[in-house]
Write a protein that holds these residues in place. Structure first.
Motif, short mmCIF file in Angstrom:
data_model
loop_
_atom_site.label_atom_id
_atom_site.label_comp_id
_atom_site.label_asym_id
_atom_site.label_seq_id
_atom_site.Cartn_x
_atom_site.Cartn_y
_atom_site.Cartn_z
N ASP A 32 0.84 -1.21 0.00
CA ASP A 32 0.00 0.00 0.00
C ASP A 32 0.87 1.25 0.00
O ASP A 32 0.59 2.23 -0.71
N GLY A 33 1.92 1.23 0.80
CA GLY A 33 2.82 2.37 0.86
C GLY A 33 3.53 2.61 -0.46
O GLY A 33 3.63 3.75 -0.93
N LYS A 34 4.03 1.55 -1.06
CA LYS A 34 4.71 1.69 -2.35
C LYS A 34 3.77 2.25 -3.40
O LYS A 34 4.14 3.12 -4.19
N LEU A 35 2.54 1.74 -3.43
CA LEU A 35 1.56 2.20 -4.42
C LEU A 35 1.18 3.66 -4.19
O LEU A 35 1.04 4.43 -5.15
N GLN A 36 1.03 4.06 -2.93
CA GLN A 36 0.68 5.44 -2.64
C GLN A 36 1.83 6.37 -3.01
O GLN A 36 1.62 7.45 -3.56
N LYS A 37 3.05 5.93 -2.76
CA LYS A 37 4.22 6.73 -3.11
C LYS A 37 4.30 6.87 -4.64
O LYS A 37 4.55 7.96 -5.16
N LEU A 38 4.07 5.79 -5.37
CA LEU A 38 4.08 5.84 -6.83
C LEU A 38 2.98 6.76 -7.37
O LEU A 38 3.18 7.48 -8.34
N SER A 39 1.84 6.75 -6.71
CA SER A 39 0.74 7.62 -7.10
C SER A 39 1.14 9.09 -6.97
O SER A 39 0.88 9.91 -7.85
N GLY A 40 1.81 9.42 -5.88
CA GLY A 40 2.29 10.78 -5.68
C GLY A 40 3.31 11.18 -6.72
O GLY A 40 3.29 12.30 -7.24
N GLU A 41 4.21 10.27 -7.03
CA GLU A 41 5.23 10.55 -8.05
C GLU A 41 4.59 10.74 -9.42
O GLU A 41 4.99 11.62 -10.18
N ALA A 42 3.59 9.92 -9.73
CA ALA A 42 2.90 10.03 -11.02
C ALA A 42 2.18 11.37 -11.12
O ALA A 42 2.26 12.05 -12.16
N ARG A 43 1.49 11.76 -10.05
CA ARG A 43 0.77 13.05 -10.05
C ARG A 43 1.77 14.20 -10.25
O ARG A 43 1.52 15.14 -11.01
N GLU A 44 2.91 14.11 -9.60
CA GLU A 44 3.95 15.13 -9.73
C GLU A 44 4.46 15.21 -11.18
O GLU A 44 4.64 16.30 -11.73
N ASN A 45 4.68 14.06 -11.80
CA ASN A 45 5.16 14.02 -13.19
C ASN A 45 4.12 14.58 -14.15
O ASN A 45 4.47 15.24 -15.14
N VAL A 46 2.85 14.32 -13.89
CA VAL A 46 1.78 14.85 -14.74
C VAL A 46 1.76 16.38 -14.65
O VAL A 46 1.63 17.07 -15.67
N GLU A 47 1.92 16.91 -13.45
CA GLU A 47 1.94 18.36 -13.28
C GLU A 47 3.12 18.99 -14.02
O GLU A 47 2.98 20.03 -14.66
N LYS A 48 4.28 18.35 -13.93
CA LYS A 48 5.46 18.86 -14.65
C LYS A 48 5.22 18.84 -16.16
O LYS A 48 5.58 19.77 -16.87
#
Length: 80
Positions: A32-48
């Motif tokens: 769950d932690g790994k998936l949530q961390k990946l979700s945050g990274e993905a959202r950050e990359n989309v914003e960039k």
């Protein structure tokens, strides 16, 4: 809450969950932690990516305007 804050929260909470999951040997919590961390990274990359696209769009509009002005000036010069 904006996406930048959400992505940072997801990355931080995800890291904590992952660490706690490892320390208590909970595969599910670690995942769950790994998936949530990946979700945050993905959202950050989309914003960039959105920011980059917006800048590219502005550059394209500026170039088109410049060329149109040059063409009009050239046509007006030929009429004189």
């Amino acid at each position: 809450m904006n996406n930048s804050v959400k992505s940072k929260i997801d990355k931080a909470v995800g890291s904590v969950k992952e660490s706690v999951g490892k320390s208590i040997e909970s595969e599910q919590l670690e995942l769950d932690g790994k998936l949530q961390k990946l979700s945050g990274e993905a959202r950050e990359n989309v914003e960039k990516a959105k920011e980059r696209v917006a800048h590219i769009g502005e550059d394209i509009k500026e170039n088109i305007a410049e060329k149109a002005n040059d063409l009009i000036d050239s046509m007006n010069k030929d009429k004189k």
